[in-house]
Write a protein that holds these residues in place. Structure first.
Motif, short mmCIF file in Angstrom:
data_model
loop_
_atom_site.label_atom_id
_atom_site.label_comp_id
_atom_site.label_asym_id
_atom_site.label_seq_id
_atom_site.Cartn_x
_atom_site.Cartn_y
_atom_site.Cartn_z
N GLU A 169 121.63 11.08 -79.17
CA GLU A 169 122.43 11.99 -78.35
C GLU A 169 122.50 13.36 -79.02
N ARG A 170 122.60 14.40 -78.20
CA ARG A 170 122.65 15.79 -78.68
C ARG A 170 123.97 16.41 -78.24
N TRP A 171 124.63 17.14 -79.14
CA TRP A 171 125.88 17.82 -78.83
C TRP A 171 125.57 19.14 -78.16
N ASN A 172 126.10 19.37 -76.96
CA ASN A 172 125.81 20.61 -76.22
C ASN A 172 126.95 21.62 -76.31
N GLY A 173 127.95 21.34 -77.12
CA GLY A 173 129.09 22.24 -77.25
C GLY A 173 130.33 21.71 -76.57
N HIS A 174 130.14 20.75 -75.66
CA HIS A 174 131.27 20.19 -74.94
C HIS A 174 131.26 18.67 -74.92
N MET A 175 130.06 18.08 -74.90
CA MET A 175 129.96 16.62 -74.86
C MET A 175 128.61 16.18 -75.41
N TRP A 176 128.50 14.90 -75.75
CA TRP A 176 127.23 14.34 -76.22
C TRP A 176 126.39 14.00 -75.00
N GLU A 177 125.14 14.49 -74.95
CA GLU A 177 124.26 14.22 -73.83
C GLU A 177 123.04 13.44 -74.31
N PRO A 178 122.44 12.61 -73.46
CA PRO A 178 121.25 11.85 -73.87
C PRO A 178 120.13 12.78 -74.30
N TYR A 179 119.44 12.40 -75.37
CA TYR A 179 118.36 13.23 -75.90
C TYR A 179 117.08 12.42 -76.07
N GLY A 180 117.23 11.15 -76.50
CA GLY A 180 116.05 10.33 -76.73
C GLY A 180 116.44 8.89 -77.00
N PHE A 181 115.45 8.10 -77.43
CA PHE A 181 115.66 6.69 -77.68
C PHE A 181 114.84 6.29 -78.89
N ALA A 182 115.39 5.40 -79.72
CA ALA A 182 114.69 4.89 -80.89
C ALA A 182 114.77 3.36 -80.88
N ALA A 183 113.71 2.71 -81.31
CA ALA A 183 113.65 1.26 -81.28
C ALA A 183 114.53 0.60 -82.33
N ASN A 184 114.76 1.28 -83.47
CA ASN A 184 115.59 0.71 -84.53
C ASN A 184 116.15 1.83 -85.41
N LEU A 185 116.87 1.45 -86.45
CA LEU A 185 117.52 2.43 -87.32
C LEU A 185 116.50 3.30 -88.05
N ALA A 186 115.41 2.71 -88.53
CA ALA A 186 114.41 3.48 -89.27
C ALA A 186 113.79 4.57 -88.39
N GLU A 187 113.49 4.24 -87.15
CA GLU A 187 112.93 5.22 -86.23
C GLU A 187 113.95 6.31 -85.89
N ALA A 188 115.21 5.91 -85.76
CA ALA A 188 116.27 6.89 -85.47
C ALA A 188 116.44 7.86 -86.63
N LYS A 189 116.38 7.36 -87.87
CA LYS A 189 116.49 8.24 -89.03
C LYS A 189 115.33 9.22 -89.10
N ALA A 190 114.15 8.79 -88.68
CA ALA A 190 112.99 9.69 -88.68
C ALA A 190 113.20 10.84 -87.69
N VAL A 191 113.90 10.57 -86.59
CA VAL A 191 114.18 11.61 -85.60
C VAL A 191 115.30 12.52 -86.10
N LEU A 192 116.36 11.93 -86.68
CA LEU A 192 117.51 12.70 -87.11
C LEU A 192 117.24 13.53 -88.36
N TYR A 193 116.42 13.01 -89.27
CA TYR A 193 116.17 13.68 -90.55
C TYR A 193 114.66 13.83 -90.77
#
Length: 96
Positions: free
Chosen positions: A45-69
């Motif tokens: 999810e991405r913060w747009n200044g007012h609310m969290w909006e959908p941004y993408g999808f990750a299959a697991n924690l490792a993939e999510a960390k690669a997107v976030l960091y």
């Protein structure tokens, strides 16, 4: 009162726009902490200044960390190697 100016608050809020977070996709009231379900899929999810909006999808924690960091997966920049300490009798050296 010691209220901060609205301009300072708005600058702090706007600095957070674009921040990403990963939320585990679990059914019901299951645990939402990432360390409890590392293999669970994540909604990015991405913060747009007012609310969290959908941004993408990750299959697991490792993939999510690669997107976030993304900078964590890059090798460190090659720079000069620090010179080892030479002999000396400075106050910071241990006596022999």
């Amino acid at each position: 009162m010691d209220d901060e100016p609205l301009r300072n608050w708005a600058e702090r809020r706007d600095a957070k726009i674009g921040r990403l977070r990963a939320v585990p996709v679990v059914s019901g009231d299951g645990p939402r902490a990432s360390h409890l379900n590392p293999e669970a899929p994540r909604a990015i999810e991405r913060w747009n200044g007012h609310m969290w909006e959908p941004y993408g999808f990750a299959a697991n924690l490792a993939e999510a960390k690669a997107v976030l960091y993304p900078e964590a997966g890059e090798p460190p920049p090659a720079g000069p190697v620090p010179k080892p300490l030479g002999s000396g009798t400075g106050k910071h050296r241990k006596p022999r």
